[in-house]
Design a protein around this motif. Structure first.
Motif, PDB file in Angstrom:
ATOM      1  N   ASP A   1       9.320  -2.051  -5.481  1.00 38.93           N
ATOM      2  CA  ASP A   1      10.675  -1.619  -5.132  1.00 38.93           C
ATOM      3  C   ASP A   1      11.737  -2.567  -5.663  1.00 38.93           C
ATOM      4  O   ASP A   1      12.864  -2.153  -5.954  1.00 38.93           O
ATOM      5  CB  ASP A   1      10.844  -1.525  -3.605  1.00 38.93           C
ATOM      6  CG  ASP A   1       9.922  -0.512  -2.953  1.00 38.93           C
ATOM      7  OD1 ASP A   1       9.207   0.213  -3.687  1.00 38.93           O
ATOM      8  OD2 ASP A   1       9.909  -0.459  -1.712  1.00 38.93           O
TER       9      ASP A   1
ATOM     10  N   ARG B   1       5.460   8.177  -0.012  1.00 38.09           N
ATOM     11  CA  ARG B   1       4.285   7.524  -0.577  1.00 38.09           C
ATOM     12  C   ARG B   1       3.358   7.078   0.557  1.00 38.09           C
ATOM     13  O   ARG B   1       3.777   6.962   1.704  1.00 38.09           O
ATOM     14  CB  ARG B   1       4.697   6.318  -1.418  1.00 38.09           C
ATOM     15  CG  ARG B   1       5.388   5.215  -0.638  1.00 38.09           C
ATOM     16  CD  ARG B   1       5.761   4.045  -1.522  1.00 38.09           C
ATOM     17  NE  ARG B   1       6.796   3.237  -0.895  1.00 38.09           N
ATOM     18  CZ  ARG B   1       7.404   2.213  -1.491  1.00 38.09           C
ATOM     19  NH1 ARG B   1       7.084   1.879  -2.721  1.00 38.09           N
ATOM     20  NH2 ARG B   1       8.338   1.537  -0.857  1.00 38.09           N
TER      21      ARG B   1
ATOM     22  N   ARG C   1       1.198  11.063  -4.452  1.00 45.76           N
ATOM     23  CA  ARG C   1       0.206  10.640  -3.464  1.00 45.76           C
ATOM     24  C   ARG C   1      -0.985  11.603  -3.477  1.00 45.76           C
ATOM     25  O   ARG C   1      -0.862  12.756  -3.899  1.00 45.76           O
ATOM     26  CB  ARG C   1       0.829  10.580  -2.067  1.00 45.76           C
ATOM     27  CG  ARG C   1       1.252  11.915  -1.494  1.00 45.76           C
ATOM     28  CD  ARG C   1       2.006  11.745  -0.179  1.00 45.76           C
ATOM     29  NE  ARG C   1       2.569  13.017   0.284  1.00 45.76           N
ATOM     30  CZ  ARG C   1       1.952  13.859   1.103  1.00 45.76           C
ATOM     31  NH1 ARG C   1       0.754  13.546   1.581  1.00 45.76           N
ATOM     32  NH2 ARG C   1       2.513  14.983   1.476  1.00 45.76           N
TER      33      ARG C   1
ATOM     34  N   ASN D   1       1.099  -1.671  -8.867  1.00 46.20           N
ATOM     35  CA  ASN D   1       1.627  -2.924  -8.327  1.00 46.20           C
ATOM     36  C   ASN D   1       2.112  -3.800  -9.468  1.00 46.20           C
ATOM     37  O   ASN D   1       2.045  -3.401 -10.647  1.00 46.20           O
ATOM     38  CB  ASN D   1       0.566  -3.639  -7.483  1.00 46.20           C
ATOM     39  CG  ASN D   1      -0.745  -3.839  -8.243  1.00 46.20           C
ATOM     40  OD1 ASN D   1      -0.736  -4.105  -9.436  1.00 46.20           O
ATOM     41  ND2 ASN D   1      -1.867  -3.684  -7.550  1.00 46.20           N
ATOM     42  N   CYS D   2       2.598  -4.963  -9.152  1.00 41.42           N
ATOM     43  CA  CYS D   2       3.182  -5.821 -10.191  1.00 41.42           C
ATOM     44  C   CYS D   2       2.138  -6.312 -11.180  1.00 41.42           C
ATOM     45  O   CYS D   2       2.461  -6.563 -12.347  1.00 41.42           O
ATOM     46  CB  CYS D   2       3.924  -6.988  -9.550  1.00 41.42           C
ATOM     47  SG  CYS D   2       5.481  -6.484  -8.759  1.00 41.42           S
TER      48      CYS D   2
ATOM     49  N   GLN E   1      -3.378   2.270  -7.448  1.00 39.02           N
ATOM     50  CA  GLN E   1      -2.198   1.648  -6.869  1.00 39.02           C
ATOM     51  C   GLN E   1      -1.402   0.992  -7.980  1.00 39.02           C
ATOM     52  O   GLN E   1      -1.925   0.189  -8.754  1.00 39.02           O
ATOM     53  CB  GLN E   1      -2.534   0.599  -5.818  1.00 39.02           C
ATOM     54  CG  GLN E   1      -1.252   0.069  -5.147  1.00 39.02           C
ATOM     55  CD  GLN E   1      -1.496  -1.031  -4.130  1.00 39.02           C
ATOM     56  OE1 GLN E   1      -1.850  -2.150  -4.494  1.00 39.02           O
ATOM     57  NE2 GLN E   1      -1.297  -0.695  -2.856  1.00 39.02           N
TER      58      GLN E   1
ATOM     59  N   ASP F   1      -0.023   4.581  -0.248  1.00 36.88           N
ATOM     60  CA  ASP F   1      -0.295   3.235  -0.752  1.00 36.88           C
ATOM     61  C   ASP F   1      -0.376   3.203  -2.277  1.00 36.88           C
ATOM     62  O   ASP F   1      -0.801   2.223  -2.856  1.00 36.88           O
ATOM     63  CB  ASP F   1      -1.595   2.692  -0.148  1.00 36.88           C
ATOM     64  CG  ASP F   1      -2.790   3.601  -0.423  1.00 36.88           C
ATOM     65  OD1 ASP F   1      -2.619   4.635  -1.116  1.00 36.88           O
ATOM     66  OD2 ASP F   1      -3.899   3.280   0.049  1.00 36.88           O
ATOM     67  N   GLU F   2       0.060   4.302  -2.925  1.00 37.05           N
ATOM     68  CA  GLU F   2      -0.102   4.399  -4.382  1.00 37.05           C
ATOM     69  C   GLU F   2       0.943   3.594  -5.164  1.00 37.05           C
ATOM     70  O   GLU F   2       0.751   3.319  -6.347  1.00 37.05           O
ATOM     71  CB  GLU F   2      -0.105   5.859  -4.834  1.00 37.05           C
ATOM     72  CG  GLU F   2       1.146   6.642  -4.509  1.00 37.05           C
ATOM     73  CD  GLU F   2       1.184   7.187  -3.093  1.00 37.05           C
ATOM     74  OE1 GLU F   2       2.206   7.814  -2.764  1.00 37.05           O
ATOM     75  OE2 GLU F   2       0.224   6.986  -2.324  1.00 37.05           O
ATOM     76  N   ILE F   3       2.057   3.227  -4.522  1.00 34.70           N
ATOM     77  CA  ILE F   3       3.012   2.282  -5.113  1.00 34.70           C
ATOM     78  C   ILE F   3       3.206   1.152  -4.112  1.00 34.70           C
ATOM     79  O   ILE F   3       3.668   1.385  -2.991  1.00 34.70           O
ATOM     80  CB  ILE F   3       4.372   2.930  -5.429  1.00 34.70           C
ATOM     81  CG1 ILE F   3       4.218   4.068  -6.436  1.00 34.70           C
ATOM     82  CG2 ILE F   3       5.348   1.892  -5.973  1.00 34.70           C
ATOM     83  CD1 ILE F   3       5.524   4.779  -6.770  1.00 34.70           C
ATOM     84  N   HIS F   4       2.869  -0.071  -4.510  1.00 32.09           N
ATOM     85  CA  HIS F   4       3.030  -1.219  -3.613  1.00 32.09           C
ATOM     86  C   HIS F   4       4.516  -1.481  -3.392  1.00 32.09           C
ATOM     87  O   HIS F   4       5.314  -1.389  -4.342  1.00 32.09           O
ATOM     88  CB  HIS F   4       2.359  -2.449  -4.217  1.00 32.09           C
ATOM     89  CG  HIS F   4       2.178  -3.564  -3.245  1.00 32.09           C
ATOM     90  ND1 HIS F   4       3.221  -4.365  -2.813  1.00 32.09           N
ATOM     91  CD2 HIS F   4       1.062  -4.010  -2.594  1.00 32.09           C
ATOM     92  CE1 HIS F   4       2.763  -5.256  -1.953  1.00 32.09           C
ATOM     93  NE2 HIS F   4       1.458  -5.065  -1.793  1.00 32.09           N
ATOM     94  N   PRO F   5       4.923  -1.813  -2.164  1.00 32.85           N
ATOM     95  CA  PRO F   5       6.348  -2.082  -1.893  1.00 32.85           C
ATOM     96  C   PRO F   5       6.955  -3.173  -2.767  1.00 32.85           C
ATOM     97  O   PRO F   5       8.175  -3.197  -2.965  1.00 32.85           O
ATOM     98  CB  PRO F   5       6.355  -2.495  -0.416  1.00 32.85           C
ATOM     99  CG  PRO F   5       5.178  -1.791   0.168  1.00 32.85           C
ATOM    100  CD  PRO F   5       4.133  -1.791  -0.911  1.00 32.85           C
ATOM    101  N   GLU F   6       6.133  -4.065  -3.343  1.00 37.33           N
ATOM    102  CA  GLU F   6       6.673  -5.110  -4.214  1.00 37.33           C
ATOM    103  C   GLU F   6       7.333  -4.517  -5.460  1.00 37.33           C
ATOM    104  O   GLU F   6       8.225  -5.139  -6.054  1.00 37.33           O
ATOM    105  CB  GLU F   6       5.571  -6.092  -4.615  1.00 37.33           C
ATOM    106  CG  GLU F   6       4.491  -5.505  -5.513  1.00 37.33           C
ATOM    107  CD  GLU F   6       3.324  -6.445  -5.760  1.00 37.33           C
ATOM    108  OE1 GLU F   6       3.294  -7.531  -5.129  1.00 37.33           O
ATOM    109  OE2 GLU F   6       2.425  -6.111  -6.578  1.00 37.33           O
TER     110      GLU F   6
END
Length: 215
Positions: A186, A177, A136, A158-159, A156, A179-184
């Motif tokens: 996970d 974290r 982060r 993300n997918c 970020q 916002d640098e890894i989107h929860p999607e």
């Protein structure tokens, strides 16, 4: 420190001041473990990071590893980069220009034969990586709020970004974290960061056992 050691067999110290653990070790007569000193180093995190990579891939040698985010103030990536110099790896250092890895660490890595690339381009780099280690942007480390605002939200994962990655790419993060890894992410096979958290339990158990002479 002299007072605390009267109650303890080992001191584990996390401190906002760089060099705090070294200073404690100079005056204590019992073992001192550095659990993070300011923006300097975080060696126990590095031990669990190496263990996590080894468990995931069965090896560390031969991997291409990207370190992303706050490489200037991020103590976890400072320690990890220096530890990876003991292995046959290729390193991509991905950050905004304002948050590049300290020069002395980059020079040390190159002197030790590590192939190092510095870039600001995550999407162009991600196809090359086996491991992406995300950090982060640490607001509390910045001496100037304006400097932080210039780099806030620089990346970020993300997918959409991961469509360009190898299916075998694994993503790590010392957490927490922002916002640098989107929860999607996970829910994907790429996410390794929760297993990384668990690795801290056996690794730190082993470190305490070795320090105290019971292993």
């Amino acid at each position: 420190i002299k007072t605390v050691e009267q109650y303890s067999d080992v001191i584990v110290i996390r401190h906002s001041m760089e060099g705090a653990a070294r200073l404690a070790a100079e005056v204590a007569e019992i073992p001192v473990i550095n659990a993070g000193d300011g923006s300097n180093q975080h060696p126990t995190q590095t031990l669990l990071d190496l263990y996590t990579i080894k468990r995931a891939f069965g090896r560390i040698d031969g991997l291409t590893i990207g370190l992303l985010g706050d490489l200037k103030y991020g103590r976890t990536v400072h320690s990890l980069a220096e530890a990876l110099a003991f292995y046959d790896v290729e390193l991509y250092l991905i950050s905004p220009e304002l948050l590049r890895m300290p020069r002395h660490i980059v020079e040390e890595l190159r002197e030790r034969g590590v192939k190092v690339h510095e870039t600001t381009d995550l999407e162009g780099t991600i196809p090359e990586l086996d491991v992406l280690y995300v950090t982060r942007i640490q607001r509390e480390r910045f001496p100037d709020e304006q400097e932080y605002l210039k780099v806030k939200g620089s990346y970020q994962v993300n997918c959409a970004v991961l469509k360009k990655a190898k299916a075998s790419l694994r993503i790590m993060h010392p957490l927490p974290r922002v916002d640098e890894i989107h929860p999607e992410v996970d829910r994907t096979e790429h996410a390794l960061y929760f297993r990384q958290v668990f690795s801290g339990v056996p690794v730190r158990m082993a470190l305490l056992g070795l320090t105290l002479g019971v292993l």
